[in-house]
Write a protein that holds these residues in place. Structure first.
Motif, PDB file in Angstrom:
ATOM      1  N   ASN A 199      13.714 -21.164  63.601  1.00  0.00           N
ATOM      2  CA  ASN A 199      13.976 -22.191  63.052  1.00  0.00           C
ATOM      3  C   ASN A 199      14.821 -21.865  61.751  1.00  0.00           C
ATOM      4  OD1 ASN A 199      11.543 -24.345  63.209  1.00  0.00           O
ATOM      5  ND2 ASN A 199      10.405 -22.402  63.487  1.00  0.00           N
ATOM      6  N   GLU A 200      14.925 -20.691  61.239  1.00  0.00           N
ATOM      7  CA  GLU A 200      15.787 -20.205  60.281  1.00  0.00           C
ATOM      8  C   GLU A 200      17.212 -20.265  60.644  1.00  0.00           C
ATOM      9  OE1 GLU A 200      11.983 -18.160  59.167  1.00  0.00           O
ATOM     10  OE2 GLU A 200      12.803 -19.062  61.030  1.00  0.00           O
ATOM     11  N   ILE A 201      17.447 -19.828  62.048  1.00  0.00           N
ATOM     12  CA  ILE A 201      18.575 -19.596  62.558  1.00  0.00           C
ATOM     13  C   ILE A 201      19.282 -20.960  62.596  1.00  0.00           C
ATOM     14  CG2 ILE A 201      19.887 -19.024  64.790  1.00  0.00           C
ATOM     15  CD1 ILE A 201      17.845 -16.702  64.987  1.00  0.00           C
ATOM     16  N   ALA A 202      18.472 -22.082  63.203  1.00  0.00           N
ATOM     17  CA  ALA A 202      18.995 -23.450  63.577  1.00  0.00           C
ATOM     18  C   ALA A 202      19.340 -23.864  62.186  1.00  0.00           C
ATOM     19  CB  ALA A 202      17.929 -24.119  64.186  1.00  0.00           C
ATOM     20  N   LEU A 203      18.532 -23.759  61.091  1.00  0.00           N
ATOM     21  CA  LEU A 203      18.698 -24.477  59.894  1.00  0.00           C
ATOM     22  C   LEU A 203      19.944 -23.975  59.035  1.00  0.00           C
ATOM     23  CD1 LEU A 203      14.948 -24.615  58.737  1.00  0.00           C
ATOM     24  CD2 LEU A 203      16.309 -26.559  59.036  1.00  0.00           C
ATOM     25  N   ASP A 204      20.166 -22.607  59.391  1.00  0.00           N
ATOM     26  CA  ASP A 204      21.330 -21.921  58.655  1.00  0.00           C
ATOM     27  C   ASP A 204      22.619 -22.485  59.538  1.00  0.00           C
ATOM     28  OD1 ASP A 204      19.747 -20.526  57.000  1.00  0.00           O
ATOM     29  OD2 ASP A 204      19.955 -18.676  57.962  1.00  0.00           O
ATOM     30  N   LYS A 205      22.611 -22.455  60.703  1.00  0.00           N
ATOM     31  CA  LYS A 205      23.705 -23.066  61.401  1.00  0.00           C
ATOM     32  C   LYS A 205      24.138 -24.290  60.951  1.00  0.00           C
ATOM     33  CE  LYS A 205      23.407 -19.784  65.414  1.00  0.00           C
ATOM     34  NZ  LYS A 205      24.879 -19.371  65.201  1.00  0.00           N
ATOM     35  N   LEU A 206      23.165 -25.261  60.797  1.00  0.00           N
ATOM     36  CA  LEU A 206      23.299 -26.344  60.370  1.00  0.00           C
ATOM     37  C   LEU A 206      23.527 -26.924  58.790  1.00  0.00           C
ATOM     38  CD1 LEU A 206      20.342 -28.317  62.525  1.00  0.00           C
ATOM     39  CD2 LEU A 206      23.003 -28.379  62.916  1.00  0.00           C
ATOM     40  N   GLY A 207      23.209 -25.952  58.083  1.00  0.00           N
ATOM     41  CA  GLY A 207      23.585 -26.044  56.756  1.00  0.00           C
ATOM     42  C   GLY A 207      22.474 -26.723  55.984  1.00  0.00           C
ATOM     43  N   ILE A 208      21.267 -26.763  56.513  1.00  0.00           N
ATOM     44  CA  ILE A 208      20.422 -27.536  55.927  1.00  0.00           C
ATOM     45  C   ILE A 208      19.602 -26.533  55.087  1.00  0.00           C
ATOM     46  CG2 ILE A 208      18.166 -28.615  56.641  1.00  0.00           C
ATOM     47  CD1 ILE A 208      19.249 -29.324  59.398  1.00  0.00           C
ATOM     48  N   HIS A 209      19.079 -26.958  53.714  1.00  0.00           N
ATOM     49  CA  HIS A 209      18.342 -26.224  52.792  1.00  0.00           C
ATOM     50  C   HIS A 209      16.953 -26.262  53.084  1.00  0.00           C
ATOM     51  CE1 HIS A 209      22.051 -26.132  50.453  1.00  0.00           C
ATOM     52  NE2 HIS A 209      22.285 -27.239  50.600  1.00  0.00           N
ATOM     53  N   TYR A 210      16.391 -25.302  53.087  1.00  0.00           N
ATOM     54  CA  TYR A 210      14.820 -25.292  53.261  1.00  0.00           C
ATOM     55  C   TYR A 210      14.107 -24.467  52.035  1.00  0.00           C
ATOM     56  CZ  TYR A 210      15.908 -21.029  55.894  1.00  0.00           C
ATOM     57  OH  TYR A 210      16.150 -19.658  55.924  1.00  0.00           O
ATOM     58  N   VAL A 211      12.746 -24.961  51.905  1.00  0.00           N
ATOM     59  CA  VAL A 211      11.980 -24.064  51.214  1.00  0.00           C
ATOM     60  C   VAL A 211      10.960 -23.516  52.059  1.00  0.00           C
ATOM     61  CG1 VAL A 211      10.002 -24.357  49.459  1.00  0.00           C
ATOM     62  CG2 VAL A 211      12.279 -25.499  49.028  1.00  0.00           C
ATOM     63  N   ASN A 212      10.759 -22.202  51.996  1.00  0.00           N
ATOM     64  CA  ASN A 212       9.933 -21.574  52.913  1.00  0.00           C
ATOM     65  C   ASN A 212       8.912 -20.587  52.096  1.00  0.00           C
ATOM     66  OD1 ASN A 212      11.597 -19.443  52.010  1.00  0.00           O
ATOM     67  ND2 ASN A 212      11.702 -18.441  54.004  1.00  0.00           N
ATOM     68  N   GLY A 213       8.812 -20.819  50.682  1.00  0.00           N
ATOM     69  CA  GLY A 213       7.674 -20.200  49.799  1.00  0.00           C
ATOM     70  C   GLY A 213       8.220 -18.956  49.280  1.00  0.00           C
ATOM     71  N   PHE A 214       9.632 -18.499  49.458  1.00  0.00           N
ATOM     72  CA  PHE A 214      10.406 -17.473  48.811  1.00  0.00           C
ATOM     73  C   PHE A 214      11.475 -17.841  47.640  1.00  0.00           C
ATOM     74  CE2 PHE A 214       8.153 -15.806  52.571  1.00  0.00           C
ATOM     75  CZ  PHE A 214       7.940 -14.258  52.232  1.00  0.00           C
ATOM     76  N   SER A 215      11.354 -17.299  46.787  1.00  0.00           N
ATOM     77  CA  SER A 215      12.325 -17.532  45.545  1.00  0.00           C
ATOM     78  C   SER A 215      13.069 -16.070  45.292  1.00  0.00           C
ATOM     79  CB  SER A 215      11.768 -18.288  44.565  1.00  0.00           C
ATOM     80  OG  SER A 215      10.709 -17.383  43.784  1.00  0.00           O
ATOM     81  N   GLY A 216      14.112 -16.119  44.525  1.00  0.00           N
ATOM     82  CA  GLY A 216      14.959 -15.010  44.257  1.00  0.00           C
ATOM     83  C   GLY A 216      16.212 -15.098  44.572  1.00  0.00           C
TER      84      GLY A 216
END
Length: 420
Positions: A199-216
């Protein structure tokens, strides 16, 4: 001839059409299902539940069918018991702990085996027996199972050689199609039981921002309040008018992730950190990797971060006008199932299952309820693929709202700019 089904409760929609005298070929049947899904995507609250079947991807390499993705839990269990777990350890588990890997619940699901071992080791810890021979033996088998799961789910060999390219493209296509959902509606929620990073690989390649519960920044720590945030742009500089950006989703990994580890930072309430360097060599050194059902010692009674993630899952399910689409999910997790069943107390809740109603007792049970709010879709396609697989859903059912009109406008605009 393909055998496709589309149930609303016990009513088979495609058969009803056929009985009315309308003879539908495969293309017509899929079009009918796709039209129904187009209306679903316009619903107010949209959630997906992606199970392990979504990251399993079989392709033909040198005329041999090979799984270039992440195997599902049953093949993983078989491989671990056959190739990794020593015969002596199998006998010891059965004789000493009365844990028989041939029992169906363990034979079919490696998570259940690992979870049981964690429960046994937790007993040793709470009774001060963690330094005993039995506890040390259990800890060693837990480490074996953990590292096996880590290696299989990281899938480094196929990721490095790009043998899994088709799987990455499939995830990219899934998210790309979701982007064109009405921008005025709440952003989609993606829940997944998978530990892998597709999921993260695809989102990063597409430049889609996502919230996954982590901040910093450099070090990202778990903080469930982040799920209440959205990424927005200011629409009016003179006033506080904001609009949530279009390329944005919420990602909930409810069984944890390969790159979540226990952190020893005393200043943090939630001691779970997300690691960016996701090689096997780096991750296997970590003392505790946050994959289900590994609890943090200091939060064992609460089960954080899993309790927080399941709470978010329940909260989203209980919203009015919520649709949950289950893909690649076998309904073998009782905790998840109970939360889904509770959601039926909300009259506007709808469940759409992409699955085999003949192979799963739970899906058959859902169908037997004869509730029109429960849709079950699947079947064999003429090209031998299955409609209820992740690939079948993304390529055949999920409407591509971006094609034709939108793409045509973009191409015309670019052409005119270059001509001028």
């Amino acid at each position: 001839m393909s055998e496709i089904y589309f149930y609303k409760g016990k009513e088979e929609v495609l058969s009803k059409t056929k009985n009315a005298g309308e003879d539908l070929n495969e293309s017509d049947q899929i079009k009918k299902i796709q039209d129904a899904f187009s209306k679903v995507l316009d619903g107010k609250n949209l959630s997906f539940l992606l199970g392990c079947g979504c990251s399993s991807f079989v392709k033909e390499i040198d005329k041999v069918k090979t799984d270039v993705g992440v195997p599902t839990m049953m093949p993983l269990a078989k491989e671990f018991y056959t190739d990794i777990l020593l015969p002596g350890d199998k006998l010891w588990l059965k004789a000493t702990l009365k844990l028989d890997i041939e029992v169906d619940i363990f034979k079919r699901n490696l998570e259940k085996f690992l979870g049981t071992l964690h429960s046994i080791y937790f007993f040793y810890e709470t009774t001060g027996q963690e330094k005993g021979a039995e506890a040390i033996k259990v800890a060693g088998i837990i480490t074996q199972a953990r590292n096996f799961l880590l290696k299989k789910c990281l899938n480094e060999t196929n990721r490095t050689s790009k043998a899994d390219k088709d799987l990455v493209e499939l995830y990219k296509s899934f998210y790309r199609k979701l982007l064109y959902r009405n921008s005025n509606l709440p952003k989609p929620n993606i829940f997944t039981t998978n530990y892998d990073l597709y999921n993260e690989i695809a989102l990063d390649k597409l430049g889609i921002h996502y919230v996954n519960g982590f901040s910093g920044g450099i070090q990202k720590y778990f903080n469930p309040t982040i799920f209440n945030y959205a990424l927005a742009e200011k629409m009016d500089l003179s006033q506080s008018k904001w609009s949530v950006i279009d390329n944005f989703v919420y990602l909930y990994k409810i069984h944890g992730s390969l790159n979540w580890v226990q952190a020893d930072e005393d200043s943090k309430l939630f001691r779970v950190r997300e690691i960016q360097e996701t090689s096997y060599d780096n991750l296997q050194k970590q003392e505790v990797i946050m994959i289900h059902p590994t609890p943090l010692k200091q939060n064992a009674s609460m089960g954080s971060p899993y309790s927080d993630l399941f709470r978010e899952f329940q909260k989203k399910l209980m919203q009015n006008n919520n649709v949950l689409i289950a893909l690649g999910y076998s309904f073998n997790d009782e905790h998840i199932n109970n939360l889904i069943y509770q959601a039926f107390t909300i009259p506007s809740f709808r469940l759409i299952v992409l699955g085999d109603n003949n192979a799963s007792e739970e899906i058959a049970k859902l169908q037997s309820l004869d509730d029109p709010r429960i849709w079950i879709v699947g079947g064999e396609l003429e090209d031998t693929n299955k409609l209820h697989y992740f690939k079948g859903f993304v390529e055949k059912i999920l409407p591509d709202l971006s094609n034709d009109e939108i793409d045509h406008k973009i191409e015309n605009a670019i052409r005119k700019l270059f001509k001028e």
